[in-house]
Design an enzyme around this catalytic site. Sequence first.
Site, PDB file in Angstrom:
ATOM      1  N   LYS A 151       0.857  -1.186   0.000  1.00 26.27           N
ATOM      2  CA  LYS A 151       0.000   0.000   0.000  1.00 26.27           C
ATOM      3  C   LYS A 151       0.894   1.237   0.000  1.00 26.27           C
ATOM      4  O   LYS A 151       1.981   1.230   0.600  1.00 26.27           O
ATOM      5  CB  LYS A 151      -0.923  -0.031   1.223  1.00 26.27           C
ATOM      6  CG  LYS A 151      -1.963  -1.162   1.172  1.00 26.27           C
ATOM      7  CD  LYS A 151      -2.983  -0.958   0.050  1.00 26.27           C
ATOM      8  CE  LYS A 151      -4.095  -2.004   0.130  1.00 26.27           C
ATOM      9  NZ  LYS A 151      -5.095  -1.814  -0.939  1.00 26.27           N
ATOM     10  N   LYS A 250     -12.735  -7.693  -8.881  1.00 20.07           N
ATOM     11  CA  LYS A 250     -13.302  -8.028  -7.566  1.00 20.07           C
ATOM     12  C   LYS A 250     -14.797  -8.237  -7.741  1.00 20.07           C
ATOM     13  O   LYS A 250     -15.472  -7.369  -8.311  1.00 20.07           O
ATOM     14  CB  LYS A 250     -13.110  -6.865  -6.583  1.00 20.07           C
ATOM     15  CG  LYS A 250     -11.699  -6.688  -6.095  1.00 20.07           C
ATOM     16  CD  LYS A 250     -11.612  -5.519  -5.121  1.00 20.07           C
ATOM     17  CE  LYS A 250     -10.171  -5.304  -4.721  1.00 20.07           C
ATOM     18  NZ  LYS A 250      -9.990  -4.049  -3.973  1.00 20.07           N
TER      19      LYS A 250
HETATM   20 MG   LIG Z   1      -6.583  -2.052  -4.824  1.00 20.58          MG
END
Ligand SMILES: [Mg+2]
Length: 357
Positions: A151, A250
């Site tokens: 991240k 997703k």
């Molecule tokens: Mg992502």
Amino acid sequence: MPLIAPWTTAYGSDDSIHSVLVRIDSAGLCGWGESCPLQFPSYSPEWAAGVFMILRDVLAPLVLGKTVSSGQDLQALLSCVKGNPFAKAALDLAWWDHCAQSRSQPLWKLINGRSDTIEVGADFGVMDNLDLLLKGIAAATQQGFKRIKLKFRPGWDVEMVAVVRRSFPDLVFHIDCNGAYSLQDARMFEELDQYGLAMIEQPLAHDDLIDHAQLQRRIKTPICLDESITSPDNARKAIEIGACRWINLKPGRAGGITRVLEIHDLCQSAGVPCWIGSMLESSLGMSFCLALATLPNIKYPSDVFPSRRFYRKDLARPSLELFGPGRMKLSPANGVGTQPDPDELAHLTVESAVFTA
Ligand SMILES: [Mg+2]
């Protein structure tokens, strides 16, 4: 579900995961789905309580008692509702689990998956310091993970990437910006080209395509879109204007398995490779991601995690485990092969609604 440790990204920090589960009972079989949009609308405009309300008040009544022979049938019943992909996905997943059981097939075989094992990656959120991160990456590479995802957000950015690259010259890794930047930061992304990242995930706004296309023209590192891909239609547009060279799929963000399959196929035709992301679902929701990771155009290790990576106790069973280094194995059971543990479900449920045709 409480997380073992808070998960910190550019959009904030979560210490627990809020999922909406749907169970469809029909013809003596029951199918389960899970949608995990987070507690607040920080990843996308949807959030768990909102998803629950629209399912209870709008979507469930639309499908109750209807005959649904395909994912497209189901999506057509829901099509009068604009947007709300996470809410639609909860129903769509439950339908696919039910459908695969009714055809006595594992879900991954029903969707033409090619193998019963998949490659998974290791992910690291924003951490307290670089030493902790480097130790974590060293452990993950020793465990055999073939790629690392980090991240990335203001304050945990270029210097972090430079240190990781110096410490691990051959590491396959990429960063996920979760939409934290704008075109004004294009120079920073140009600077990142020297570190040989596998891709840069969602550098710009969650709902943008046009600026991503402009940024992709300026940098060598491939852009991967996550948040921006909420439907087959905007996946097509992203590809047409060159907004990305990878697409992360997703089920929640795209509106369900039905929509992910459509996006997967159009990416495959366009020569754009994909991989599977997740939202820290329980092993129930993760098992749908696992099934999708068997599709032929999945070309990068997916974000599917063993239960113990994030949870002391998983809501669903069986929990997910690694099967060898950086690999996971699909269940031979019919359907998605996972369902909530009844005691854990009763313990963690904050609200429920039942509909009968
Ligand atoms: Mg992502």
